[in-house]
Scaffold this motif. Structure first.
Motif, PDB file in Angstrom:
ATOM      1  N   GLY A 166       0.788  -1.224   0.000  1.00 21.56           N
ATOM      2  CA  GLY A 166       0.000   0.000   0.000  1.00 21.56           C
ATOM      3  C   GLY A 166       0.823   1.278   0.000  1.00 21.56           C
ATOM      4  N   CYS A 167       0.123   2.389   0.092  1.00 22.27           N
ATOM      5  CA  CYS A 167       0.775   3.700   0.099  1.00 22.27           C
ATOM      6  C   CYS A 167      -0.130   4.719   0.759  1.00 22.27           C
ATOM      7  N   ASP A 168       0.457   5.556   1.625  1.00 29.23           N
ATOM      8  CA  ASP A 168      -0.323   6.596   2.315  1.00 29.23           C
ATOM      9  C   ASP A 168       0.010   7.995   1.826  1.00 29.23           C
ATOM     10  N   GLN A 169       0.748   8.108   0.738  1.00 29.04           N
ATOM     11  CA  GLN A 169       1.240   9.433   0.368  1.00 29.04           C
ATOM     12  C   GLN A 169       0.182  10.300  -0.332  1.00 29.04           C
ATOM     13  N   PHE A 170      -0.708   9.679  -1.066  1.00 27.44           N
ATOM     14  CA  PHE A 170      -1.762  10.419  -1.770  1.00 27.44           C
ATOM     15  C   PHE A 170      -1.230  11.575  -2.612  1.00 27.44           C
ATOM     16  N   CYS A 171      -0.260  11.282  -3.466  1.00 30.92           N
ATOM     17  CA  CYS A 171       0.141  12.279  -4.454  1.00 30.92           C
ATOM     18  C   CYS A 171      -1.102  12.568  -5.312  1.00 30.92           C
ATOM     19  N   ALA A 172      -1.273  13.835  -5.695  1.00 39.79           N
ATOM     20  CA  ALA A 172      -2.577  14.257  -6.222  1.00 39.79           C
ATOM     21  C   ALA A 172      -2.970  13.567  -7.521  1.00 39.79           C
ATOM     22  N   TYR A 173      -1.997  13.033  -8.239  1.00 40.73           N
ATOM     23  CA  TYR A 173      -2.273  12.421  -9.547  1.00 40.73           C
ATOM     24  C   TYR A 173      -2.463  10.926  -9.470  1.00 40.73           C
ATOM     25  N   CYS A 174      -2.165  10.298  -8.324  1.00 45.34           N
ATOM     26  CA  CYS A 174      -1.852   8.867  -8.299  1.00 45.34           C
ATOM     27  C   CYS A 174      -2.992   7.984  -7.782  1.00 45.34           C
ATOM     28  N   ILE A 175      -3.225   6.894  -8.482  1.00 43.25           N
ATOM     29  CA  ILE A 175      -4.310   5.971  -8.134  1.00 43.25           C
ATOM     30  C   ILE A 175      -3.869   4.917  -7.116  1.00 43.25           C
TER      31      ILE A 175
ATOM     32  N   GLY B 288       8.683  -1.315  -2.245  1.00 45.82           N
ATOM     33  CA  GLY B 288       7.618  -0.604  -1.542  1.00 45.82           C
ATOM     34  C   GLY B 288       7.370   0.687  -2.301  1.00 45.82           C
ATOM     35  N   GLN B 289       6.185   1.253  -2.171  1.00 38.73           N
ATOM     36  CA  GLN B 289       5.923   2.523  -2.880  1.00 38.73           C
ATOM     37  C   GLN B 289       6.701   3.660  -2.249  1.00 38.73           C
ATOM     38  N   ASN B 290       7.012   3.524  -0.961  1.00 38.18           N
ATOM     39  CA  ASN B 290       7.896   4.481  -0.310  1.00 38.18           C
ATOM     40  C   ASN B 290       8.679   3.696   0.741  1.00 38.18           C
TER      41      ASN B 290
HETATM   42 FE1  SF4 Z   1       2.352   6.679  -3.404  1.00 41.02          FE
HETATM   43 FE2  SF4 Z   1       4.246   6.893  -5.258  1.00 41.02          FE
HETATM   44 FE3  SF4 Z   1       1.689   7.144  -5.933  1.00 41.02          FE
HETATM   45 FE4  SF4 Z   1       2.856   9.043  -4.541  1.00 41.02          FE
HETATM   46  S1  SF4 Z   1       3.410   8.418  -6.632  1.00 41.02           S
HETATM   47  S2  SF4 Z   1       0.837   8.167  -4.099  1.00 41.02           S
HETATM   48  S3  SF4 Z   1       4.271   7.880  -3.264  1.00 41.02           S
HETATM   49  S4  SF4 Z   1       2.640   5.328  -5.137  1.00 41.02           S
END
Ligand code: SF4
Ligand code: SAM
Ligand code: F3S
Length: 446
Positions: A161-170, A205-207
């Motif tokens: 998973g990922c908790d970053q919630f970049c504005a463009y990202c699904i 990992g995503q981060n």
């Molecule tokens: Fe997460 Fe990477 Fe997507 Fe940002 S770009 S929300 S860090 S997966």
């Protein structure tokens, strides 16, 4: 109607894998879990009872590709009710059940957090032809990916998973909340993989830099740098890599561990996404261009041989020509070894997709062509300087083009092509670079 199967009846499956390395890891685990249930993998889809699609949603193009491929199964299904398709992974989380309504040969749907239930669901769908949307199964699969697509290299997902919630990202919507796996489980898996022949492991990992941030109790305080040190000490492991780093969470303890342990490869993927502070802020990336440049300097001071790669999005909503030029100048300032570029693709449900100031599609495409051209020249120049030098290369698999050529990677993750017998795959060899291009090097065995 339920089918009767004899214990000796062979059941075949094929795997189609799209998207990022996390999907490659999921596919490797599915492969193991399916074999454990008695299924046999085949490349021949005509022979397959089920084709497993491990899908990606990161851009519209990734989904369109899967949708167009899914159409190919119509004739076989109408004629013989086979093969069935399992729609798995990120796209299944986003639109799985809707897509299954369009394509009745999809008999199983499972999001990344439900893959643990897929082998049983496939068994059930095979036996009685039912449609199963897997929900609430154990997160991931618990088996070690043993028959892998590549015997010499292996992946381990260290956090889901990922908790970053970049504005463009699904990704946070399809892969769920960030959750670190326990270090003990990761280490056990690494040991098993090395015993099974893996010389190189990549932690995923995503981060990765926030690994352990969600630990409490005994484990609180255990960080990514601790995991790097522990995994790299696994006896027999020759190379350890990791991806992806988030620039705002990349701390100096990681560089300290890398500097003190030559098994941790000096290749760092550090996605920047944009060169303008305004765009970075609107992307919710949590760093400025200045902070990013400072981190690049710290990495290069600590690890002068490090290859730094990045990801860049052009045409984010509201990106002006001047802000786009900030990305161009960043490429020239940093001089990355490689850049994964993408034109912004609106993803339904993300904040950026709701914005009214979308950059026209043609303009996004123009910007993409421009950055690709500039980066090709930079990568070409960087690689030219490697001609004449000698590197240790893990020879890996036959090169996609070229008879008698094997493909390998240097510690900094540069692709090298060398003339070598197939039996050399999986060995480490000293290779002198004889010529270069922007994407790979040619070399000769010493
Ligand atoms: Fe997460 Fe990477 Fe997507 Fe940002 S770009 S929300 S860090 S997966
Ligand atoms: N977690 C990593 C990070 O922070 O960059 C990578 C995640 S994503 C799976 C891989 C890459 O896809 C991103 O780095 C980004 O460049 C690209 N990407 C994600 N969403 C996108 C979108 N909506 N349009 C275009 N590219 C996108
Ligand atoms: Fe794609 Fe899912 Fe990876 S959206 S990039 S397969 S995390």
């Amino acid at each position: 109607m339920r089918r009767e199967v004899t214990p000796l009846e062979k059941r075949y499956f094929s795997l189609r894998v799209f998207g990022c390395q996390m999907n490659a890891y999921d596919a490797d685990r599915l492969r193991s879990a399916m074999s454990a249930k008695g299924w046999t993998e085949t490349d021949d889809e005509d022979k397959s009872d089920f084709v497993l699609f491990v899908t990606c949603s990161v851009r519209d193009k990734a989904e369109q590709k899967v949708l167009s491929e899914l159409g190919r199964y119509r004739a076989g299904w109408e004629r013989a009710k086979r093969p069935g398709v399992a729609l798995l992974g990120c796209m299944a989380a986003r639109v799985g059940e809707d897509v299954a309504e369009r394509f009745p040969w999809i008999r199983v749907v499972a999001a990344p957090d439900s893959l643990g239930g897929v082998p049983d669901a496939l068994e059930e769908a095979y036996l009685n032809g039912s449609f199963i949307s897997v929900k609430g199964a154990p997160r991931g699969l618990s088996c070690v990916p043993s028959p892998r697509s590549n015997r010499h290299k292996a992946y381990i997902t260290i956090a889901n998973g990922c908790d970053q919630f970049c504005a463009y990202c699904i990704v946070p919507y399809v892969r769920g909340r960030f959750e670190s796996r326990l270090p003990g489980d990761i280490l056990k898996e690494a040991e098993q993989l090395v015993r099974g022949g893996a010389a190189e492991i990549t932690l995923l990992g995503q981060n990765v830099n926030t690994y352990g941030g969600d630990f409490t109790g005994n484990l609180s305080g255990y960080r990514f740098s601790n995991l790097l040190a522990d995994v790299s000490s696994v006896g027999g492991l020759r190379r350890l890599r990791y991806t992806t780093s988030h620039p705002s969470d990349f701390t100096d303890d990681i560089l300290d561990v890398m500097r003190s342990d030559s098994r941790i490869c000096p290749g760092i993927n550090l996605p920047v996404q944009a060169g303008s502070d305004k765009v970075l802020r609107e992307m919710n990336r949590r760093y400025t261009r200045g902070q990013y440049m400072d981190l690049v300097r710290r990495i290069r001071d600590a690890l002068p041989e490090a290859a730094i790669t990045t990801d860049l999005i052009v045409g984010f909503p509201g990106e002006t020509e001047e802000e786009f030029e900030d990305s161009v100048s960043l490429l020239r300032d940093v001089r990355f070894d490689l850049v994964h570029t993408a034109a912004y693709s609106p993803r339904e449900g993300t904040p950026a997709a709701k914005r009214a100031d979308q950059v026209p599609v043609r303009e996004r495409a123009r910007r993409l062509v421009k950055v690709n051209g500039i980066q090709t020249e930079i990568s070409r120049e960087i690689n030219e300087r490697l001609v004449g030098r000698t590197f240790e290369v893990l020879l890996d698999e036959p090169a996609p083009r070229g008879e008698g050529l094997l493909q390998g990677r240097t510690a900094s993750d540069k692709v090298v092509l060398v003339s070598a017998p197939k039996e050399a795959a999986g060995t480490f060899r000293m290779v002198r670079v004889t010529s270069s291009g922007p994407w790979c090097l040619d070399g000769e065995l010493l």
